[in-house]
Design a protein around this motif. Structure first.
Motif, PDB file in Angstrom:
ATOM      1  N   ARG A 131       0.865  -1.181   0.000  1.00  0.00           N
ATOM      2  CA  ARG A 131       0.000   0.000   0.000  1.00  0.00           C
ATOM      3  C   ARG A 131       0.902   1.231   0.000  1.00  0.00           C
ATOM      4  O   ARG A 131       1.666   1.388  -0.950  1.00  0.00           O
ATOM      5  CB  ARG A 131      -0.988  -0.032   1.169  1.00  0.00           C
ATOM      6  CG  ARG A 131      -2.157   0.923   0.965  1.00  0.00           C
ATOM      7  CD  ARG A 131      -3.210   0.784   2.032  1.00  0.00           C
ATOM      8  NE  ARG A 131      -4.177   1.852   1.938  1.00  0.00           N
ATOM      9  CZ  ARG A 131      -5.254   1.835   1.152  1.00  0.00           C
ATOM     10  NH1 ARG A 131      -5.496   0.786   0.396  1.00  0.00           N
ATOM     11  NH2 ARG A 131      -6.092   2.852   1.120  1.00  0.00           N
ATOM     12  N   MET A 361      -3.910   9.053  -6.563  1.00  0.00           N
ATOM     13  CA  MET A 361      -3.742   7.706  -6.014  1.00  0.00           C
ATOM     14  C   MET A 361      -2.273   7.259  -6.005  1.00  0.00           C
ATOM     15  O   MET A 361      -1.979   6.157  -5.575  1.00  0.00           O
ATOM     16  CB  MET A 361      -4.539   6.699  -6.843  1.00  0.00           C
ATOM     17  CG  MET A 361      -6.041   6.919  -6.893  1.00  0.00           C
ATOM     18  SD  MET A 361      -6.867   6.669  -5.315  1.00  0.00           S
ATOM     19  CE  MET A 361      -6.478   4.956  -4.990  1.00  0.00           C
ATOM     20  N   ASP A 365      -2.506   8.541  -1.199  1.00  0.00           N
ATOM     21  CA  ASP A 365      -3.621   9.460  -1.467  1.00  0.00           C
ATOM     22  C   ASP A 365      -3.676  10.555  -0.392  1.00  0.00           C
ATOM     23  O   ASP A 365      -2.874  10.569   0.545  1.00  0.00           O
ATOM     24  CB  ASP A 365      -4.943   8.698  -1.621  1.00  0.00           C
ATOM     25  CG  ASP A 365      -5.330   7.904  -0.382  1.00  0.00           C
ATOM     26  OD1 ASP A 365      -4.767   8.156   0.708  1.00  0.00           O
ATOM     27  OD2 ASP A 365      -6.190   7.012  -0.498  1.00  0.00           O
ATOM     28  N   ASP A 367      -5.753  11.206   1.968  1.00  0.00           N
ATOM     29  CA  ASP A 367      -6.007  10.744   3.339  1.00  0.00           C
ATOM     30  C   ASP A 367      -4.734  10.200   3.976  1.00  0.00           C
ATOM     31  O   ASP A 367      -4.459  10.450   5.155  1.00  0.00           O
ATOM     32  CB  ASP A 367      -7.074   9.636   3.337  1.00  0.00           C
ATOM     33  CG  ASP A 367      -8.476  10.217   3.286  1.00  0.00           C
ATOM     34  OD1 ASP A 367      -8.611  11.453   3.164  1.00  0.00           O
ATOM     35  OD2 ASP A 367      -9.436   9.428   3.376  1.00  0.00           O
TER      36      ASP A 367
ATOM     37  N   LEU B 275      -7.143  -2.922   6.415  1.00  0.00           N
ATOM     38  CA  LEU B 275      -7.430  -1.492   6.257  1.00  0.00           C
ATOM     39  C   LEU B 275      -8.604  -1.054   7.131  1.00  0.00           C
ATOM     40  O   LEU B 275      -8.646   0.072   7.607  1.00  0.00           O
ATOM     41  CB  LEU B 275      -7.718  -1.214   4.775  1.00  0.00           C
ATOM     42  CG  LEU B 275      -8.093   0.211   4.382  1.00  0.00           C
ATOM     43  CD1 LEU B 275      -6.977   1.185   4.720  1.00  0.00           C
ATOM     44  CD2 LEU B 275      -8.422   0.279   2.900  1.00  0.00           C
ATOM     45  N   ARG B 280      -9.313   6.113  10.413  1.00  0.00           N
ATOM     46  CA  ARG B 280      -9.668   7.184   9.483  1.00  0.00           C
ATOM     47  C   ARG B 280     -10.479   6.639   8.320  1.00  0.00           C
ATOM     48  O   ARG B 280     -11.465   7.228   7.904  1.00  0.00           O
ATOM     49  CB  ARG B 280      -8.406   7.874   8.967  1.00  0.00           C
ATOM     50  CG  ARG B 280      -7.689   8.668  10.033  1.00  0.00           C
ATOM     51  CD  ARG B 280      -6.488   9.373   9.437  1.00  0.00           C
ATOM     52  NE  ARG B 280      -5.813  10.170  10.442  1.00  0.00           N
ATOM     53  CZ  ARG B 280      -4.753   9.753  11.107  1.00  0.00           C
ATOM     54  NH1 ARG B 280      -4.247   8.556  10.884  1.00  0.00           N
ATOM     55  NH2 ARG B 280      -4.177  10.529  11.998  1.00  0.00           N
ATOM     56  N   PHE B 281     -10.023   5.505   7.784  1.00  0.00           N
ATOM     57  CA  PHE B 281     -10.768   4.938   6.662  1.00  0.00           C
ATOM     58  C   PHE B 281     -12.130   4.439   7.142  1.00  0.00           C
ATOM     59  O   PHE B 281     -13.140   4.614   6.460  1.00  0.00           O
ATOM     60  CB  PHE B 281      -9.976   3.801   5.999  1.00  0.00           C
ATOM     61  CG  PHE B 281     -10.528   3.433   4.645  1.00  0.00           C
ATOM     62  CD1 PHE B 281     -10.210   4.179   3.527  1.00  0.00           C
ATOM     63  CD2 PHE B 281     -11.405   2.360   4.515  1.00  0.00           C
ATOM     64  CE1 PHE B 281     -10.746   3.873   2.290  1.00  0.00           C
ATOM     65  CE2 PHE B 281     -11.947   2.051   3.278  1.00  0.00           C
ATOM     66  CZ  PHE B 281     -11.614   2.802   2.159  1.00  0.00           C
ATOM     67  N   ARG B 284     -14.756   7.019   7.314  1.00  0.00           N
ATOM     68  CA  ARG B 284     -15.358   7.376   6.020  1.00  0.00           C
ATOM     69  C   ARG B 284     -16.479   6.404   5.672  1.00  0.00           C
ATOM     70  O   ARG B 284     -17.510   6.796   5.127  1.00  0.00           O
ATOM     71  CB  ARG B 284     -14.298   7.375   4.923  1.00  0.00           C
ATOM     72  CG  ARG B 284     -13.260   8.469   5.085  1.00  0.00           C
ATOM     73  CD  ARG B 284     -12.767   8.937   3.726  1.00  0.00           C
ATOM     74  NE  ARG B 284     -11.788   9.993   3.846  1.00  0.00           N
ATOM     75  CZ  ARG B 284     -12.072  11.288   3.677  1.00  0.00           C
ATOM     76  NH1 ARG B 284     -13.295  11.662   3.353  1.00  0.00           N
ATOM     77  NH2 ARG B 284     -11.132  12.192   3.800  1.00  0.00           N
ATOM     78  N   ALA B 337      -9.787   2.245  -1.329  1.00  0.00           N
ATOM     79  CA  ALA B 337      -9.444   1.049  -0.556  1.00  0.00           C
ATOM     80  C   ALA B 337      -8.409   0.211  -1.301  1.00  0.00           C
ATOM     81  O   ALA B 337      -7.595  -0.480  -0.688  1.00  0.00           O
ATOM     82  CB  ALA B 337     -10.692   0.220  -0.277  1.00  0.00           C
TER      83      ALA B 337
END
Lengths: 387, 398
Positions: A131, A361, A365, A367, B275, B280-281, B284, B337
Motif C-alpha cells: 500500500r 492515487m 492518497d 487521506d 485497512l 480514518r478509513f 469514512r 481502498a
C-alpha cells in the motif's frame, strides 16, 4: 523571498511548451497511447535533446545539476499536455536514485545513457501488501558468492514495461514493516528469472507487475548501502511527490481553462451557463484550490532537495494532502460543469480528469498524507522551511 | 409511526429471498457481483424469469398486470434483488414509459405496449436529451412534422442508454415550432427498426459504450404512436422525470456497494493490518453508512407520499441528489481502498470467462472504472444543480 523563475527555467518552459504544442496535440497523444508500447521514443528523444532528461543529473555525467525547481518547470509543462512518457518513473525516481546513491561506476555506466534517452530506469518497490507503507517489503535478496539472488513479486511498477534496468528493493535483513534491512539492486530487465506483465493504467500510462525468480545479480548491482535502502526510497518517493504535484498544477490549470471556456460557450435557457452564479462560484472555488495547491507545490519543490529528512517528510506530506484534495475537487467539478460531454472518451477533459485522479492515487492518497502529517505533527512542531 | 417491518413484510422478504436463491442463475449472479459486462441477453433473460413469477414490473398496479406492491414491498424487493446480485431492471420501459402510458396513453397503446414491456419482449430507451438540450430540455429541436396520418421525424437524441439494444424509443419531439418552448412538444413512441433511425455509440471515459447518439432522418411515425394530445408532451415528460428521479435513489445497489467497501477494506492491508482497522478509513465508511441509512428512510417516505398522490413531487429531487452523491462516495471509497492496485486498466478482464494475465485480484478490476463512470450520476436525469434549483423553487418558494 523570491518567486521568480530563472531565465534558464523560463527558457526551458518555453522550449517544452513549443515542443509539446507541436508534437503532442490531443490527437497525437491518442495515437501514442494506442501504440503497442503506449509511449513515444521519438518524444523521449526530443525531451533528451532539450536537456529535459538530464536536468537533474550531475554535471560529471552529462547533466545540468539542476534542482527540484527545474523539475517543477518540466512537470508542469508535461501536465498541461498530459504527457504519458515515463518521466516520473525513469527520471525522477530511477535516475534520481542512481544520482544520489550510485557509485561512480554505476553513475558512469547509466547516467550518460539516461541523459541521451537510451537508458530507461524504473523503481520496482511496491508489493501486494505495501500500500503506501514503504517498509512493507517482503522480496528477498540472499547472498550468493560475491553477488545476490533475488526472489519476490513487485506490483504496479510505474514505467516497468519500458524500463531497461529496474531498481529492485529487496530484504537482505529484517522482516516486512521493519525500516532496516532493505537493499536496492540494479536489475537488467532481460536477466534470467525476471518476468514482466505490462499493462495500461486508467490514465493511459503504463505499469508492470514484475516477478523475480532466482534472479542472480553481481555484487556491484547493489545500489547504496546494504540494508540502508529505505531512506533512499523514501527520498525518491518524496521527489516523486514533488514532481506529480507540479504535474497536477499543469493538469488543473488546463481543466480550469477548459471548464471556464466551456461555460462561456455552452448555452442553456438562452444564456451561456457561465452566467449562472452557482457555476461561477464553483469555478472560483476551483481556481482557489489550484492557487493553494500551487503554493504548497512551490513549498515542496524548495524543500525536497534539503538534507533535512524530517522537514522533507512533513512538507511533502502536506503538499500531497493538499494537492490530492485539490485534484479531487477540480477534477470532479470540471467533469460536472461539462455535463454529459465530460464523461466521454472523446473530450480531452475526461483524460485530464483521469490523470488527475491517478496522480491522487500515486505515492499515497490525500487521506494517507493527511494522516502522515497528523502523526508527524503530534511528535512536535513543524520545522520552518529554510534555504 | 412505526419504521420496523411487520410480520407480513418479513414474510414477503423471505419469499423474495427464497425466489432469488432458487431462480437467479449462478453465472448471472457471478457476473453482477464481479462487476462484469452484462449483455442484452443477461438483462432480458432475468426479466423473463421475473415475468414468469409476475414480478418483472415491481412498480406497477394490479390493474395493469403488476404485482400491486406498496412502497415498502417495492423497497424490500429492490433491496433483496440488489443484495442477491440480480441484474438491475432496465428502468426505461417499466419505470419511465409505462407510468406515462398508464396515465396518459390510449387504451389501444396500453394494450399494445404494456404487456410487452412486462414480458420483456420490448426493450425501451429514452429519447429526451439532445446535444443542445440537456438541463434545458424544453429547448429540444427534434422535429416531427404531421403529414396525413404520420409524423415525419428529423433530429438527434443523445446520451441514450442502451439504445443499441432497444426495440422502441420514447421521444420528446417538437410538433409546433411556433409556440412557446414547452407548448410545442409531443411525446412519440418510435420503433427503432423504422427506416432512418441510426444508433452511434458514445465511448465513455471508462472505455465502456453504454450510451449512444440516436439520429432520425425522415423517420415516419404513425400518429397512433403519439401519447396523449399533440403539443402536450411536456406535461407527460415532467410526470416521467419525477418517476425517473424516484428510481435514481439506488438504495439497494448502494447497500451492496457498502458491503463491498467493507469486504475490500477487510481484505486490503495497510501497515500490516486490515485497512478496516484504520480508524480514518473506517470513519469514512461509517459516514456514508449513516447517510445511506437516512436515504433509505427518506426514500420510503417519498414512495409512501407518491402512492398517495399518484405522482412524485419535488421531493424526488432530494433522492436524486443524495442518492447520486452516496453512489459517488461509495465508488470513490472502493477505489481508495485498493490503493496502488486502483491504477491498472484491464478492460478485457471485464468479460466473463477472461483467463488472461491479470494484475491484482480479479474483483478489483471494475472498481476504478466504476468510480470514473459514476461521475455521470450527478449529471444525468437532471443534473444535481438542476435538482437543487427545483428544490429551491418548488419546496422553498425561492
Amino acid at each position: 523571498m523570491n518567486f521568480d523563475f530563472s531565465e534558464e527555467q523560463n527558457q526551458l518552459r518555453e522550449a517544452l511548451v513549443r515542443l509539446l504544442d507541436r508534437g503532442y496535440e490531443f490527437a497525437r497523444r491518442k495515437q501514442i497511447v494506442a501504440s503497442d508500447a503506449g509511449w513515444s521514443r521519438d518524444i523521449w528523444r526530443q525531451l533528451a535533446e532539450l536537456g529535459a532528461l538530464a536536468i537533474r543529473l550531475p554535471e560529471a555525467h552529462g547533466g545540468a545539476a539542476g534542482t527540484a525547481i527545474d523539475t517543477l518547470v518540466v512537470m508542469e509543462a508535461l501536465g498541461r499536455r498530459i504527457v504519458v512518457e515515463p518521466y516520473v518513473p525513469a527520471i525522477i525516481l530511477g535516475a534520481g536514485l542512481v544520482s544520489r546513491a550510485g557509485s561512480d561506476a554505476q553513475r558512469t555506466r547509466l547516467l550518460p545513457r539516461v541523459a541521451s534517452g537510451e537508458q530507461l530506469l524504473a523503481l520496482a518497490h511496491d508489493e501486494a501488501d505495501t500500500r503506501y507503507e514503504l517498509a512493507r517489503i517482503a522480496t528477498r535478496a540472499r547472498p550468493d558468492g560475491t553477488g545476490y539472488v533475488l526472489d519476490g513479486q513487485k506490483t504496479v511498477v510505474l514505467g516497468g514495461g519500458a524500463a531497461d534496468t529496474l531498481i529492485v528493493s529487496a530484504r537482505t535483513a529484517g522482516e516486512p514493516g521493519e525500516p532496516i534491512g532493505v537493499s536496492l539492486f540494479l536489475v537488467d530487465t532481460h536477466a534470467a528469472g525476471v518476468r514482466r506483465h505490462s499493462y495500461a493504467t486508467h490514465d493511459d500510462h503504463r505499469a508492470a507487475d514484475v516477478t523475480l525468480t532466482g534472479v542472480k545479480v553481481a555484487g556491484d548491482a547493489l545500489l547504496g548501502p546494504a540494508g540502508g535502502g529505505l531512506p533512499l526510497v523514501e527520498h525518491a518517493i518524496e521527489q516523486g511527490i514533488a514532481a506529480v504535484c507540479a504535474e497536477a498544477l499543469g493538469v488543473m490549470a488546463i481543466l480550469v481553462d477548459l471548464t471556464a471556456s466551456y461555460v462561456k460557450t455552452r448555452k442553456q435557457f438562452g444564456v451561456p451557463i457561465g452566467q449562472f452564479q452557482v457555476l461561477q462560484h464553483r469555478l472560483a472555488d476551483m481556481l482557489m484550490r489550484v492557487e493553494q495547491a500551487r503554493s504548497m507545490t512551490y513549498l515542496a519543490a524548495t524543500t525536497v532537495d534539503s538534507s533535512d529528512a524530517a522537514l522533507r517528510r512533513r512538507i511533502t506530506a502536506a503538499a500531497k494532502a493538499m494537492v490530492g484534495q485539490a485534484a479531487r475537487f477540480v477534477g470532479q467539478q470540471a467533469i460536472q460543469l461539462h455535463g454529459g460531454i465530460g464523461v466521454t472518451d472523446e473530450a480531452p477533459v475526461s483524460h485530464y480528469f483521469k490523470r488527475l485522479t491517478l496522480i491522487g492515487m500515486t505515492f499515497g492518497d490525500a487521506d494517507h498524507h493527511l494522516a502522515r502529517y497528523s502523526d508527524l505533527m503530534a511528535r512536535g512542531p513543524t520545522p520552518a522551511p529554510r534555504a | 409511526m412505526d419504521l420496523s417491518y411487520t410480520a407480513d413484510e418479513q414474510r414477503f422478504r423471505a419469499e423474495v429471498r427464497g425466489f432469488l436463491q432458487t431462480n437467479l442463475p449462478q453465472d448471472l449472479r457471478d457476473k453482477v457481483l464481479g462487476g462484469k459486462h452484462l449483455g442484452r441477453e443477461d438483462f432480458v433473460g432475468w426479466h423473463r424469469i421475473l415475468h414468469q413469477r409476475g414480478w418483472s414490473t415491481p412498480n406497477w398496479p394490479k390493474d395493469f398486470g403488476g404485482p400491486g406492491w406498496n412502497a415498502v414491498e417495492q423497497h424490500i424487493f429492490d433491496e433483496e434483488c440488489a443484495d442477491a446480485g440480480a441484474p438491475p431492471l432496465m428502468p426505461f420501459g417499466i419505470r419511465m414509459v409505462a407510468p406515462v402510458l398508464m396515465a396518459f396513453g390510449s387504451r389501444a397503446q396500453q394494450d399494445r405496449f404494456l404487456p410487452r414491456i412486462r414480458s420483456g419482449e420490448h426493450w425501451w430507451c429514452q429519447g429526451y436529451s439532445e446535444p443542445g438540450s440537456g438541463s434545458d430540455l424544453a429547448s429540444l429541436r427534434m422535429r416531427a412534422e404531421r403529414r396525413d396520418d404520420v409524423y415525419v421525424c428529423n433530429g438527434q437524441k443523445t446520451w441514450t442508454t442502451a439504445a443499441q439494444h432497444a426495440d422502441w424509443i420514447f421521444c420528446l419531439v417538437r410538433t409546433d415550432p411556433t409556440r412557446r418552448q414547452q407548448q410545442g412538444i409531443s411525446f412519440l413512441l418510435i420503433d427503432m427498426k423504422s427506416p432512418g433511425v441510426t444508433v452511434r455509440p458514445i465511448v465513455t471515459l471508462d472505455g465502456d459504450a453504454e450510451v449512444n447518439e440516436v439520429w432520425f432522418e425522415d423517420v415516419e411515425v404513425p400518429v397512433d404512436n403519439r401519447v396523449g394530445e399533440e403539443n402536450q408532451g411536456w406535461t407527460y415528460a415532467k410526470y416521467l422525470l419525477g418517476h425517473e428521479r424516484t428510481g435514481n435513489a439506488g438504495v439497494g445497489m448502494c447497500k451492496r456497494w457498502l458491503k463491498a467497501v467493507k469486504r475490500i477494506a477487510a481484505e486490503q492491508r495497510a501497515g500490516g493490518r486490515p485497512l478496516i482497522e484504520d480508524a480514518r478509513f473506517r470513519d469514512r465508511i461509517a459516514q456514508v453508512e449513516i447517510e445511506l441509512m437516512a436515504l433509505e428512510v427518506t426514500h420510503m417516505r417519498v414512495l409512501a407520499m407518491e402512492l398517495k398522490k399518484q405522482a412524485p413531487g419535488p421531493e424526488a429531487s432530494i433522492l436524486k441528489v443524495q442518492g447520486s452523491e452516496i453512489q459517488q462516495t461509495l465508488t470513490e471509497l472502493m477505489m481508495h481502498a485498493l490503493g496502488p492496485q486502483a491504477l491498472p486498466f484491464q478492460p478485457a478482464a471485464l468479460d466473463a470467462g477472461y483467463t488472461g494475465a491479470l494484475s491484482g485480484p480479479e474483483w478489483a478490476v471494475p472498481i476504478t472504472g466504476r468510480y470514473l463512470n459514476h461521475r455521470k450520476a450527478s449529471i444525468y436525469a437532471g443534473s444535481n444543480e438542476i435538482q437543487r434549483n427545483i428544490i429551491a423553487k418548488h419546496m422553498l418558494g425561492l
